[in-house]
Write a protein that holds these residues in place. Structure first.
Motif: not given
Length: 388
Positions: A317-331
């Protein structure tokens, strides 16, 4: 003044959350493909073409959508996605032939690719960066509500002849079509101030971001997440029919069970992620899925299979949100492009069902579970790259 600003912020969040609900329409493809399989007497590999087709369009449209947002803005792109989704839901009202369903699912995939690419960064115009992961998770919670309602609406339509105007299980499409119309009107009437568009980028410049190791790892993580999601959505009823000889109507509860626990996971994640590190919660989530896959491999007991499906729903349930936010905050300076790349990763929803269909035709549903296990193992390895 602060209270008034907060009230305005929440007022803008409501139509965005309704759009997240509309985003969940794509998950109807799991239960719908099972009904189409029964109606048209298809094999597993033939039926799995439908979810694969839906997510194929993420490969084609996600990155161009990220570039489109630079030109017309995120809100207009979301509105365009809702219009395409409306058309996709209208088509099945006129029939249930193989060609009609292929056309409908194709447009549903295109609309969802546009929506997922644009809606997530649009939310970042309202929510600050440190709360982005939990806000995205709450959006996924709302999305999951639409997902787990789909099997119930389809089952109601299949068992109630008169109220569904002869549509049967396909009554699911006009019900969700009405909600899409409401979302279009509400979001269209809501003013949202967007920051200045990212600097114009070409398709090649966008894909070059995959050359950054962490962004590539995030991209593959999204592929595995959606592969497990669509795979469980599609395969859970088949496992029950194969091992316990259930009817499709009875086995369809497995899909709802998955989304019920995915919904609970999203809701709890929206709260927990504000207090617990993303890495710790991610590890817990992946461990839940790992235990569940082992359970699906070895057990033929109903309660164990249900428990495993529930664990996958909660864990994924939370995999997408964590991975997506990690990518957005990285760049952060390339949010539109990064969003396009991450949503392109939903192409995993094409790759996984295809391999699962071939594997299950060859050795039964354990073959499909084995394919999903590959995705779980990758996510377990990905945890060491997550920033605390």
């Amino acid at each position: 003044m602060t209270t008034m600003n907060q009230q305005l912020k929440y007022a803008k969040l409501i139509p965005l959350m309704l759009c997240f609900f509309a985003m969940g329409f794509v998950d109807l493809v799991g239960i719908a493909s099972n009904y189409v399989k029964a109606d048209l007497n298809l094999s597993d590999s033939e039926a799995n073409i439908f979810p694969s087709l839906v997510f194929f369009w993420f490969l084609i449209f996600s990155v161009p959508t990220g570039l489109l947002m630079n030109k017309i803005g995120r809100k207009k792109t979301v509105l365009l996605s809702l219009v395409v989704t409306f058309v996709s839901l209208l088509i099945p009202v006129f029939g249930d032939s193989y060609g009609i369903m292929l056309c409908s699912f194709s447009l549903l995939g295109i609309g969802n690719a546009l929506m997922q690419t644009s809606l997530n960064p649009l939310l970042s115009n309202i929510i600050s960066g440190d709360k982005l992961a939990s806000s995205l998770t709450f959006g996924q919670f709302v999305k999951a509500i639409a997902s787990f309602l789909a099997p119930y609406i389809a089952m109601w339509g299949a068992t109630q002849a008169m109220p569904t105007f002869g549509l049967g299980w396909r009554v699911l499409f006009p019900v969700y079509m009405v909600i899409a119309v409401i979302a279009i009107l509400w979001l269209g009437a809501t003013p949202i101030e967007e920051e200045k568009a990212d600097q114009a980028s070409g398709f090649g410049d966008c894909l070059k971001l995959l050359g950054r190791p962490f962004i590539l790892l995030c991209f593959l993580g999204i592929m595995c997440h959606v592969g497990i999601d669509v795979g469980t959505n599609t395969t859970a009823p088949k496992i029950l029919m194969e091992r316990l000889e259930m009817s499709l109507g009875e086995a369809g509860f497995a899909t709802s069970l998955y989304f019920i626990f995915r919904t609970l996971g999203c809701f709890s994640g929206a709260i927990v992620l504000q207090k617990v590190s993303a890495r710790s919660f991610f590890i817990l989530s992946v461990c839940c899925m790992l235990i569940a896959m082992i359970g699906l491999f070895i057990s033929h007991e109903l309660y164990v299979i249900y428990a495993a499906i529930a664990l996958i729903g909660f864990g994924n349930s939370n995999i997408f949100s964590i991975v997506f936010s990690q990518a957005l905050l990285a760049v952060p300076e390339k949010r539109n492009e990064i969003s396009g790349l991450m949503i392109m990763g939903l192409f995993g929803g094409t790759v996984f069902p295809l391999f699962m269909g071939f594997a299950s035709d060859a050795i039964g549903q354990n073959g499909a579970v084995a394919v999903m296990m590959v995705g779980v193992i990758y996510l377990l390895l990905y945890t060491w790259k997550i920033k605390k």
